[in-house]
Every structure is written in structure tokens, then in C-alpha cells.
Enzyme design. Sequence first.
Site, PDB file in Angstrom:
ATOM      1  N   ASP A 162       3.226  -0.978  12.612  1.00 32.36           N
ATOM      2  CA  ASP A 162       1.999  -1.588  12.097  1.00 32.36           C
ATOM      3  C   ASP A 162       1.888  -3.069  12.460  1.00 32.36           C
ATOM      4  O   ASP A 162       0.810  -3.661  12.343  1.00 32.36           O
ATOM      5  CB  ASP A 162       1.915  -1.425  10.580  1.00 32.36           C
ATOM      6  CG  ASP A 162       1.530  -0.009  10.176  1.00 32.36           C
ATOM      7  OD1 ASP A 162       0.982   0.721  11.022  1.00 32.36           O
ATOM      8  OD2 ASP A 162       1.787   0.372   9.019  1.00 32.36           O
ATOM      9  N   GLN A 217       4.396  10.206   8.810  1.00 25.10           N
ATOM     10  CA  GLN A 217       3.702  10.809   7.672  1.00 25.10           C
ATOM     11  C   GLN A 217       3.771  12.328   7.676  1.00 25.10           C
ATOM     12  O   GLN A 217       3.663  12.950   6.616  1.00 25.10           O
ATOM     13  CB  GLN A 217       2.251  10.338   7.627  1.00 25.10           C
ATOM     14  CG  GLN A 217       2.097   8.874   7.240  1.00 25.10           C
ATOM     15  CD  GLN A 217       0.650   8.427   7.192  1.00 25.10           C
ATOM     16  OE1 GLN A 217      -0.269   9.249   7.265  1.00 25.10           O
ATOM     17  NE2 GLN A 217       0.424   7.134   7.071  1.00 25.10           N
ATOM     18  N   LYS A 228      -3.725   5.318  15.092  1.00 25.81           N
ATOM     19  CA  LYS A 228      -3.941   4.720  13.776  1.00 25.81           C
ATOM     20  C   LYS A 228      -5.449   4.649  13.511  1.00 25.81           C
ATOM     21  O   LYS A 228      -6.213   5.452  14.043  1.00 25.81           O
ATOM     22  CB  LYS A 228      -3.270   3.348  13.716  1.00 25.81           C
ATOM     23  CG  LYS A 228      -1.770   3.386  13.998  1.00 25.81           C
ATOM     24  CD  LYS A 228      -1.006   4.230  12.998  1.00 25.81           C
ATOM     25  CE  LYS A 228       0.482   4.207  13.248  1.00 25.81           C
ATOM     26  NZ  LYS A 228       1.254   5.023  12.276  1.00 25.81           N
ATOM     27  N   ARG A 245      -5.885  -3.916  10.503  1.00 24.11           N
ATOM     28  CA  ARG A 245      -4.832  -4.716  11.140  1.00 24.11           C
ATOM     29  C   ARG A 245      -5.338  -5.422  12.400  1.00 24.11           C
ATOM     30  O   ARG A 245      -4.879  -6.520  12.726  1.00 24.11           O
ATOM     31  CB  ARG A 245      -3.610  -3.850  11.423  1.00 24.11           C
ATOM     32  CG  ARG A 245      -3.044  -3.217  10.160  1.00 24.11           C
ATOM     33  CD  ARG A 245      -1.618  -2.759  10.277  1.00 24.11           C
ATOM     34  NE  ARG A 245      -1.271  -1.891   9.160  1.00 24.11           N
ATOM     35  CZ  ARG A 245      -0.928  -2.301   7.950  1.00 24.11           C
ATOM     36  NH1 ARG A 245      -0.889  -3.602   7.679  1.00 24.11           N
ATOM     37  NH2 ARG A 245      -0.620  -1.440   6.991  1.00 24.11           N
ATOM     38  N   LYS A 270       0.836  -1.203   0.000  1.00 21.45           N
ATOM     39  CA  LYS A 270       0.000   0.000   0.000  1.00 21.45           C
ATOM     40  C   LYS A 270       0.868   1.249   0.000  1.00 21.45           C
ATOM     41  O   LYS A 270       0.610   2.211  -0.745  1.00 21.45           O
ATOM     42  CB  LYS A 270      -0.918   0.009   1.221  1.00 21.45           C
ATOM     43  CG  LYS A 270      -1.810   1.251   1.308  1.00 21.45           C
ATOM     44  CD  LYS A 270      -2.542   1.347   2.629  1.00 21.45           C
ATOM     45  CE  LYS A 270      -1.606   1.766   3.751  1.00 21.45           C
ATOM     46  NZ  LYS A 270      -2.319   2.154   4.986  1.00 21.45           N
ATOM     47  N   SER A 271       1.909   1.269   0.821  1.00 24.76           N
ATOM     48  CA  SER A 271       2.750   2.460   0.952  1.00 24.76           C
ATOM     49  C   SER A 271       3.419   2.817  -0.365  1.00 24.76           C
ATOM     50  O   SER A 271       3.466   3.992  -0.753  1.00 24.76           O
ATOM     51  CB  SER A 271       3.806   2.229   2.038  1.00 24.76           C
ATOM     52  OG  SER A 271       3.198   2.030   3.290  1.00 24.76           O
ATOM     53  N   GLY A 308      -4.907   7.829   5.917  1.00 25.67           N
ATOM     54  CA  GLY A 308      -4.036   8.821   6.532  1.00 25.67           C
ATOM     55  C   GLY A 308      -3.013   9.359   5.556  1.00 25.67           C
ATOM     56  O   GLY A 308      -2.684  10.547   5.574  1.00 25.67           O
TER      57      GLY A 308
END
Length: 445
Positions: free
Chosen positions: A307, A166, A334, A379, A21-22, A92
Site C-alpha cells: 500500500d 485478503q 487495488k 492512496r 482501517k485493517s 475490498g
Amino acid sequence: MLTYKVSPSSVYGNAFIPSSKSHTLRAILWASVAEGKSIIYNYLDSPDTEAMICACKQMGASIKKFPQILEIVGNPLAIFPKYTLIDAGNSGIVLRFMTALACVFSKEITVTGSSQLQRRPMAPLLQALRNFGASFHFSSDKSVLPFTMSGPLRSAYSDVEGSDSQFASALAVACSLAEGPCSFTIIEPKERPWFDLSLWWLEKLHLPYSCSDTTYSFPGSSHPQGFSYHVTGDFSSAAFIAAAALLSKSLQPIRLRNLDILDIQGDKIFFSLMQNLGASIQYDNEEILVFPSSFSGGSIDMDGCIDALPILTVLCCFADSPSHLYNARSAKDKESDRILAITEELQKMGACIQPTHDGLLVNPSPLYGAVLDSHDDHRIAMALTIAALYASGDSRIHNTACVRKTFPNFVQTLNIMEARIEECHDNYSMWSTHKRKVFARESFG
């Protein structure tokens, strides 16, 4: 409401890990401000990806979707039309990165998102952007979504809180594209591997920056060029399948495919961490071999793989000795407060677990089937699924549609590996299972 009904079962065989995803979101963003055409292969198709694509289209990028391929022609001006409304969904990354990007040149841009996204911290990023000349107007007195922002950014210096990587990653995007030189210092940086991932993208695209300790300087006016990129597998997602493999009854190793061992992703640390605790894990080209094995608990610094906290907490319940997970304060901010969420749900299953100010204390204990809730956090949902596979008795996990955020075919992957998981749509009911709550005070005194 999507619910998983999980029956105790072991996994066997191999698993193909979904794309990162990142990397997917960063690739789409940079392709959308690059000059020329970019091709992104093997991207993750998820709600967060759709939110990023929609925002980049609003900025003027042309994005065409093909099976597992994105073709993007960027808008190097990186200007949103005035009065654009950006919907970050529940992402996010989209919220933070698009806020910073919109401040570079655009005016009167409003950003909104899900009610869940409103609890994610923004103040440190917004204050840093103010120091670079951006302005913000909030529709309420609570300084939450939605808000309207205006640039442009000017040459300046700022510091930025480092509790969430972030914030600095978003600033790196903005400072690279701003018209003049900009620099910032990260105060008490956390989650460093994820900021390093953002710097890796600058280096891949030959965008200049310099650093001294935790201060980063950007000459500005950078012009990324179109590129091709193949998104590798997501180590954060792989951790869940690896956990199931470690607890498996299989006599053979379980292969996790589509992983680049040399990739810079932060949660790759999960695998070396488990090796240090005694787990048997081997690396083979683009595969990781996980051997069912016992492992000890220990004192685990979570900063480099934040995570992985939910699934590591589950594994600690099956360890040979107690564990202390620490340096995980950012896990509270999160998709859920992950420290409290995983504590609450695993206690329903009988776990001996106690939250601390920045982590968890876990004593090994058998787990029992229970009625559980994901807290609308992907998660948490996946960690509870693995716990339920190796518990005594059936479990139900409510609110699991969130898993699509990072692992759209999670249940299918596990069921191919002989797990027994059924997806169903229902409301909370009087369905019962054997539930036991073993509270931490009995074990921690």
C-alpha cells in the site's frame, strides 16, 4: 466533485495519525460473531467502517456507536437471513470477508458493491469456497458483482492463490467458524504481513489453528468470546505524513503520534525501509520522530508494504539516486491500477518514471504543479498531495473525496502543520498551471 488546491509549502510540528482501517474492520467483524459484548475504542470512522457495520447488523449483531467507541453484542450463529443483500460499498475487505462469512452457514445471500469494486479480483476466493461446498450464481456472464452465494461449508481442503492476502484472510475467518475441520494451502503467498495480521486476530481471540509451511488447518466450530480492543494508529496512513516530514524544511523532527511500534501492521516496514535508504527516523514509545533528511534511492521490494507504493514512488522522485520498485504486481488490482495511475499523474508533474510489469523505475527529478486526478483512489490522492506540496507551482487534484476511506481529516492534519491546501467543489475547468511532461525514454534510453 471534491478537489484539493495545493500550493507549495512545508510542514512543521506534530501529527495525530488516524486509527488503522485493517484493525478496525477485523475488530468489528469478530465482535459481531462473538458471544457476549465487545468494546472497540478509537475505531476509524470511515465509509468502509460503515459498510462493515451495516453488513454485521444484517447478520444480527447489535452495534451502538458512541464518540470513538463501538459497543457490539455479537450473533454467534453468524447466519444472515435468507435473501439478504450485502452492500460492500468500495471496500475490498468487506467484499472478501463477508463473502466468506456468508458461505459458512447462510443461504441465498447476495453481495454487491460500487462499480469500482467490480474490478477487484474475486475468482481465487470463490473457487476455494466452492471447494469447501459453497455455490455461486452470477447475474451476468462476466462473473462480477452482484452475485448470490449459498453455504454451508463442509470439511474439506483447498488451495488458494496468494496474490492478494485478503483471499487467505477471508478463508481463515470462514474455516475458523465452519462446523468441521478445514485446511488450505496458499500458493505463492504475497503481502504476507497482512495475512499475519489476520492470524494475529485468531490468536488474540484464542481461536485454534495450525500451520505447516503455507498450509493452514482449522478444527472448526470455534466460538470467539467478547473482547475489548483499542485500535492503534494506521502505519499506512502515517507513511504520507512521514513523507511530508522527510521533505520538510523544518529544523526540528516531526512527531507522528498514536502509533504502536510493536503492532503487526504490514506498512510499518515503510519506516525501516526509509531508514535503510538513509532517512533519519527514531522511535519513542507511541511516537515516531521523522527528521527532515536526504535519502538515496535503491532497489525496493514492495511485497511487504504494497500500500506504500504510491508514496514511495513520490519519495523516489526526491531521492539522491535512481530507484527500482519491484514485486508490486498486486498494486494493479487495488482501488486503481496504482502502478499506471501514479506513473500517469507524476509524469504530468515532470517525473522521470517508467512502469514495469511488476513495479516502477524512477529517476530523481524536480516536480512541477499540474492538474491531477486521484483515479478515485485514496492512496493516489494522498501521494499526489504530498508531491504537490514540494513541487514548483500550484496543483489541483480532482476526485479527492476518496481520502475519507482511510484518513478523513487528512487535509486538516496537514494544514495544522502549515501546509497550504484548500478543499473546493468544482468541475474540471480551464484552470491552468505550469505543466511539464518529462517522459521516461529520455532518462531510461
